[in-house]
Enzyme design. Structure first.
Site, PDB file in Angstrom:
ATOM      1  N   ALA A 186      10.380   5.972  10.600  1.00 47.46           N
ATOM      2  CA  ALA A 186      11.406   5.637   9.617  1.00 47.46           C
ATOM      3  C   ALA A 186      12.205   4.417  10.037  1.00 47.46           C
ATOM      4  CB  ALA A 186      12.341   6.829   9.417  1.00 47.46           C
ATOM      5  N   TYR A 187      12.326   4.201  11.346  1.00 46.15           N
ATOM      6  CA  TYR A 187      13.070   3.048  11.849  1.00 46.15           C
ATOM      7  C   TYR A 187      12.449   1.748  11.358  1.00 46.15           C
ATOM      8  CZ  TYR A 187      15.206  -0.160  15.225  1.00 46.15           C
ATOM      9  OH  TYR A 187      15.883  -1.212  15.808  1.00 46.15           O
ATOM     10  N   GLY A 188      11.126   1.620  11.508  1.00 44.23           N
ATOM     11  CA  GLY A 188      10.455   0.421  11.045  1.00 44.23           C
ATOM     12  C   GLY A 188      10.585   0.228   9.545  1.00 44.23           C
ATOM     13  N   SER A 215      13.053   1.262   7.653  1.00 44.45           N
ATOM     14  CA  SER A 215      14.433   0.866   7.339  1.00 44.45           C
ATOM     15  C   SER A 215      14.684  -0.597   7.652  1.00 44.45           C
ATOM     16  CB  SER A 215      15.427   1.740   8.093  1.00 44.45           C
ATOM     17  OG  SER A 215      15.425   1.465   9.495  1.00 44.45           O
TER      18      SER A 215
END
Length: 259
Positions: free
Chosen positions: A163-165, A167
């Site tokens: 999810a970090y990538g 976002s």
């Protein structure tokens, strides 16, 4: 115009007001210090009061004008409250830096809705809401600078991007949309893309010396990044000298992305 006047015209932030989220640690703190020492009055927005106080006290001791706002940027109400409190200190900002973020990266198969929601709220929705609050005013006044701190994971998958990538990729798209909307009115919107920097946000990877060494070897300069490596780029993007730079992802990564 003499040398000092020329440099001031390009890079001085005298008379400007900046709001920096996540500005009390890591890259955000280095950016906060750079903007303040370049002349801006800076409001630092983050959660932990002890770090906020230490950051602002250091800047004031150097003769800078700075203040802090403790806020939870993980909720819409928290973001809205922080924006109003920040704007009440020195006035409406000319510069907005979104550095606050969360780096939760479980394996994709274990990525649940709570991690997804937490990541998107802080890494993407808070910058959107702050831009919505401050961007139109910047455009109305004819000057503004919005700078987002993103990640290599916005461009390539590595180290469980999850999810970090997502976002951070979306945040770069947000910068382009903001640039399209407001650049005709003097507001530039760009992102700074770090390589690997040993900050609290990267504590998980930083704890593995082999990974740290491998990441350094991948750069062209032979080392991992330092928070202070972002000072010059931030001052440039925040000032008058970058008026024709907008919608861009500026890599400050020691050549990591081109190796």
């Amino acid at each position: 115009m003499g040398k000092q006047g020329y440099l001031a015209e390009l890079f001085s932030l005298d008379g400007r007001v900046a709001v920096v989220t996540g500005g009390s640690s890591g890259i955000g703190r280095a950016v906060t210090g750079a903007l303040a020492r370049a002349g801006a009055r800076v409001v630092v927005v983050a959660r932990r009061k002890a770090e906020l106080v230490a950051t602002v006290d250091e800047l004031r001791a150097d003769g800078c004008e700075a203040a802090w706002v403790s806020a939870d940027l993980g909720t819409r109400d928290g973001v809205r409250a922080a924006a109003e409190e920040a704007a009440a200190v020195f006035g409406e900002p000319d510069i907005l830096v979104n550095s606050a973020g969360v780096n939760l990266r479980p394996p994709m198969g274990e990525l649940d809705e709570d991690v997804w929601d937490t990541t998107m709220a802080l890494n993407l929705e808070a910058p959107y809401l702050l831009g919505r609050r401050f961007g139109p005013g910047m455009a109305e006044r004819g000057f503004g600078r919005i700078i987002h701190i993103t990640s290599q994971q916005a461009h390539r998958a590595l180290l469980n991007s999850g999810a970090y990538g997502v976002s951070k990729g979306a945040l770069e798209s947000l910068a382009r949309s903001q640039a399209e909307a407001w650049s005709p009115h003097g507001v530039t919107c760009n992102t700074l893309v770090p390589g690997f920097v040993m900050t609290p946000l990267n504590a998980r990877v930083s704890s593995d010396p082999r990974k740290v060494a491998a990441l350094a070897e991948r750069t062209l300069v032979g080392r991992n990044g330092l928070a202070e490596d972002f000072a010059g780029a931030a001052v440039f993007l925040a000032g008058r000298g970058s008026a024709y730079v907008t919608g861009q992802s500026i890599f400050v990564d020691g050549g990591f992305s081109v190796h």
